[in-house]
Motif scaffolding. Structure first.
Motif, PDB file in Angstrom:
ATOM      1  N   SER A 123     -11.377  -9.480   4.087  1.00 43.87           N
ATOM      2  CA  SER A 123     -12.435  -9.885   3.158  1.00 43.87           C
ATOM      3  C   SER A 123     -13.619  -8.941   3.215  1.00 43.87           C
ATOM      4  O   SER A 123     -14.360  -8.787   2.239  1.00 43.87           O
ATOM      5  CB  SER A 123     -12.898 -11.311   3.478  1.00 43.87           C
ATOM      6  N   SER A 126     -12.296  -5.805   0.833  1.00 43.97           N
ATOM      7  CA  SER A 126     -12.395  -6.280  -0.554  1.00 43.97           C
ATOM      8  C   SER A 126     -11.392  -7.396  -0.735  1.00 43.97           C
ATOM      9  O   SER A 126     -10.376  -7.466  -0.026  1.00 43.97           O
ATOM     10  CB  SER A 126     -12.116  -5.156  -1.560  1.00 43.97           C
ATOM     11  N   ALA A 127     -11.680  -8.279  -1.680  1.00 46.50           N
ATOM     12  CA  ALA A 127     -10.754  -9.389  -1.948  1.00 46.50           C
ATOM     13  C   ALA A 127      -9.400  -8.869  -2.382  1.00 46.50           C
ATOM     14  O   ALA A 127      -8.348  -9.398  -1.981  1.00 46.50           O
ATOM     15  CB  ALA A 127     -11.346 -10.296  -3.027  1.00 46.50           C
ATOM     16  N   LYS A 130      -7.454  -7.510   0.624  1.00 50.12           N
ATOM     17  CA  LYS A 130      -6.962  -8.612   1.452  1.00 50.12           C
ATOM     18  C   LYS A 130      -5.702  -9.224   0.862  1.00 50.12           C
ATOM     19  O   LYS A 130      -4.724  -9.492   1.579  1.00 50.12           O
ATOM     20  CB  LYS A 130      -8.053  -9.673   1.592  1.00 50.12           C
TER      21      LYS A 130
END
Length: 274
Positions: A123, A126-127, A130
């Motif tokens: 996280s 970056s989303a 992930k």
């Protein structure tokens, strides 16, 4: 003994190492998706010093680590968020006796974290990273499970093929020319002979101890046991042709089973089957 492998996440090679059956993912490799290699350690330090991260790490350790030093953890937590607070993974491990994160040198060196923690670190990258990390990790585990099933089925087939050789030897040496009993009973006795040598019990004894199990004792054998079973069937066929008494064969086969199982369980190469 740790073994290493890697997955590719958004063109970044991420190393994974196995520690006592648990997967640890390289945070240093993951950090390269956010910055260059020389600053990867800074990304990890900035992430670990936040109060949210410390609370997550502390909660994980409390669940999985009975030797976690809670007092030292509380001390870190009171300092989290202060501009002067600095914390490295190595310092975290040394002070709290944490097991969720560790650092190592060498070819696959860097800071590693248990997959639960590594996903949380994703996280901070970056989303999107992930989500791709989780996807690639799941794909790796599915591939490993499929290979293990293939290895197990291959060894099970090999054991069945060798059993044909085994029963041929029984026909030659154990079944009288003028037989008054069902030959299949002799085969069953010899099959249980090997069960005793390897598993320490007959098929009937196993069923008594496992009344709810669906299948036979050999269907629940490990990969190592199937390898040894395959060897015992061939060896027993030779011992039968040599005319050895049952008691002598059982002692020899049991000793061979002990020796081979000990070797296989401790074998690095078997644990690295891909």
């Amino acid at each position: 003994m740790a073994s290493s492998k890697a997955i590719e996440v958004q063109k970044i090679n991420v190393s994974i190492t196995d520690i006592k059956g648990q997967d640890y993912i390289c945070l240093t490799d993951m950090a390269k998706a956010k910055t260059d290699e020389s600053r990867a350690a800074d990304v990890i330090k900035n992430w670990i010093r936040t109060r949210y991260t410390l609370e997550f790490l502390g909660s994980w350790e409390k669940i999985y680590n009975p030797n976690f030093k809670v007092v030292e953890f509380d001390h870190f937590k009171t300092q989290a968020g202060l501009p002067s607070f600095v914390l490295s993974p190595m310092n975290w491990v040394e002070k709290t006796n944490a097991i969720g994160i560790f650092s190592k040198a060498g070819r696959y060196g860097g800071t590693y974290a248990h997959k639960d923690i590594a996903f949380e670190f994703g996280s901070a990258i970056s989303a999107e990273f992930k989500l791709y990390l989780i996807k690639e990790f799941q794909r790796l585990k599915e591939d490993e499970n499929n290979r293990q099933k293939l290895d197990w089925n291959l060894q099970r087939t090999l054991a069945k093929v060798n059993y044909t050789i085994h029963t041929d030897a029984i026909k030659e040496k154990l079944i009288p020319k003028r037989i008054t009993s069902n030959p299949s009973m002799v085969y069953a006795s010899e099959a249980d002979f090997l069960n005793l040598a390897l598993f320490g019990m007959t098929a009937a004894e196993w069923r008594t101890e496992n009344p709810e199990a669906k299948g036979k004792i050999r269907d629940f054998a490990t990969l190592e046991q199937l390898v040894v079973l395959s060897n015992l069937e061939s060896i027993n066929a030779v011992l039968i042709r040599q005319g050895l008494e049952s008691s002598d064969r059982l002692l020899q086969l049991n000793q061979i089973a002990i020796t081979q199982m000990t070797s296989l369980v401790n074998s690095v190469s078997l644990k690295k089957i891909n």
